[in-house]
Design an enzyme around this catalytic site. Structure first.
Site, mmCIF file in Angstrom:
data_model
loop_
_atom_site.group_PDB
_atom_site.id
_atom_site.type_symbol
_atom_site.label_atom_id
_atom_site.label_comp_id
_atom_site.label_asym_id
_atom_site.label_seq_id
_atom_site.Cartn_x
_atom_site.Cartn_y
_atom_site.Cartn_z
ATOM 1 N N LYS A 146 -9.259 4.276 5.079
ATOM 2 C CA LYS A 146 -8.005 3.580 4.775
ATOM 3 C C LYS A 146 -8.194 2.078 4.988
ATOM 4 O O LYS A 146 -8.687 1.649 6.030
ATOM 5 C CB LYS A 146 -6.869 4.072 5.670
ATOM 6 C CG LYS A 146 -6.207 5.347 5.197
ATOM 7 C CD LYS A 146 -4.954 5.627 6.014
ATOM 8 C CE LYS A 146 -4.205 6.840 5.519
ATOM 9 N NZ LYS A 146 -2.966 7.075 6.300
ATOM 10 N N GLU A 240 -4.978 12.040 1.836
ATOM 11 C CA GLU A 240 -3.700 12.310 2.506
ATOM 12 C C GLU A 240 -2.720 13.067 1.612
ATOM 13 O O GLU A 240 -1.552 12.726 1.483
ATOM 14 C CB GLU A 240 -3.054 11.006 2.996
ATOM 15 C CG GLU A 240 -2.040 11.224 4.116
ATOM 16 C CD GLU A 240 -1.597 9.928 4.782
ATOM 17 O OE1 GLU A 240 -0.397 9.675 4.812
ATOM 18 O OE2 GLU A 240 -2.465 9.188 5.279
ATOM 19 N N ASN A 248 -0.337 10.717 11.233
ATOM 20 C CA ASN A 248 0.739 9.731 11.341
ATOM 21 C C ASN A 248 1.711 10.057 12.471
ATOM 22 O O ASN A 248 2.774 9.439 12.566
ATOM 23 C CB ASN A 248 1.507 9.657 10.011
ATOM 24 C CG ASN A 248 0.645 9.153 8.880
ATOM 25 O OD1 ASN A 248 -0.090 8.190 9.032
ATOM 26 N ND2 ASN A 248 0.712 9.816 7.729
ATOM 27 N N HIS A 265 0.132 -2.092 18.702
ATOM 28 C CA HIS A 265 0.193 -0.879 17.885
ATOM 29 C C HIS A 265 0.187 0.370 18.763
ATOM 30 O O HIS A 265 1.008 1.280 18.583
ATOM 31 C CB HIS A 265 -0.989 -0.845 16.919
ATOM 32 C CG HIS A 265 -1.034 0.377 16.063
ATOM 33 N ND1 HIS A 265 -0.200 0.567 14.982
ATOM 34 C CD2 HIS A 265 -1.819 1.484 16.135
ATOM 35 C CE1 HIS A 265 -0.464 1.738 14.428
ATOM 36 N NE2 HIS A 265 -1.448 2.310 15.104
#
Length: 362
Positions: A146, A240, A248, A265
């Site tokens: 990603k 995904e 997620n 994060h």
């Protein structure tokens, strides 16, 4: 040195940079490290000022190729912007990178995402080697292909799937991290225990002091465990379409909190996981004892489970615009048992807002 190799991921876990060139040659099917100069006409290292100061010199000492260029960005999520992306692309053009060049992402998640997107789009895609230096990037963002940059409040809304040629993890680099950044990365680590491996949860509870002290054997085990889980999931579902969505967990809630509250994060993800646990409790999907285990683990690592912000509705609005949603439905990953999660798209908006409010201590 540890290896995790499947059809999609090529991951090496080591205690230094000394084997990077050898491992890169191996994944390129070269019988000699000298052949790298025939494979790649130039190497372009992208890092931020933190990795420039603490990691770049050691990495360069173990990497002997003919032409190496460097580009340094500012640390932080703000660098994942169209402006920085354009500057780097112009620099790639200036130094005449070609389709036979290699980009190296040396740094944390921001460097990896940005450099990955550059590699995915420059000349329609060139090779990239991910060398993650933060805990968060070593266990999560450097694995799986990603890439992305942000647009306003929309995190990674511009991006592409672009698998790295190699992910080379130097666990020793974790010892140079500031305490708060290292602990923040534990937010992604504990995620793996709850989505896939309850035994790993017990390991973290039993060995939390060694984790905090960054004992080398513990770091290697922990990073490898997370990398194995992610590599398996990515190999099963690279783009995904189904299974990979469970990665997620905590993120749909967490991204809004990360942006609006200006927190790390990893911290935002643990708050997001707390919200997911509360939802599961409301829905009778889990027991109170399991939720207490989650809270205990967060407490061991001093990870937050609440946030402070004036407008909960603003967090909800960011959730509604999350790129993982479809058909105007919010996709949420919720715990349903020990080491198990499922994706739901039918949770009432009023209940979601109630949970968001319930985790606010403003």
């Amino acid at each position: 040195m540890e290896k995790i190799i499947n059809n999609t991921c090529k991951i090496y876990i080591d205690e230094g940079y000394r084997n990077f060139q050898k491992c890169l040659s191996e994944v390129c099917n070269l019988n000699s490290v000298d052949k790298l100069n025939e494979k790649y006409d130039a190497c372009f290292i992208i890092c931020d000022y933190n990795t420039y100061n603490y990691q770049l010199h050691n990495m360069r000492k173990s990497f002997d190729v003919r032409y190496i260029y460097e580009y340094i960005i500012n640390p932080g999520e703000e660098s994942k912007s169209l402006e920085d992306y354009e500057k780097i692309m112009n620099y790639c053009k200036k130094i005449n990178l070609s389709r036979k060049s290699l980009i190296i992402a040396l740094g944390g998640g921001v460097v990896g995402d940005l450099a990955g997107f550059v590699a995915a789009t420059y000349m329609r895609g060139i090779d990239i080697a991910q060398i993650p230096t933060s805990l968060l990037s070593q266990v999560d963002s450097s694995i799986g292909g990603k890439t992305g940059i942000n647009l306003g409040n929309s995190k990674n809304i511009i991006g592409a799937f672009h698998q790295p040629k190699i992910t080379y993890i130097n666990v020793e680099s974790l010892k140079t991290l500031p305490e708060d950044e290292y602990i923040s990365g534990m937010g992604e680590v504990i995620k793996y225990a709850f989505i896939n491996d309850y035994d790993f949860l017990q390991y973290l509870l039993d060995n939390y002091e060694d984790v905090i002290d960054r004992k080398m054997n513990t770091l290697i085990y922990m990073v490898k465990k997370c990398a194995e889980i992610k590599a398996f999931i990515v190999d099963e579902d690279e783009k995904e379409g189904n299974l990979r969505k469970i990665l997620n967990f905590g993120h749909t809630f967490g991204h809004g909190i990360e942006k609006l509250c200006n927190i790390s994060h990893g911290s935002a993800i643990t708050i997001g996981m707390n919200m997911a646990f509360k939802l599961s409790l409301y829905k009778n999907l889990i027991s109170k004892n399991y939720y207490d285990e989650f809270l205990s683990l967060c407490n061991k690592f001093n990870l937050p489970v609440e946030y402070s912000y004036d407008d909960e509705k603003e967090i909800f609005n960011i959730m509604k615009n999350d790129k993982k949603n479809s058909f105007s439905k919010i996709n949420l990953v919720l715990p349903v048992g020990k080491g198990k999660v499922e994706v739901f798209d039918n949770i009432e908006e009023e209940l979601i807002i109630e949970v968001i409010k319930g985790c606010n201590h403003a």
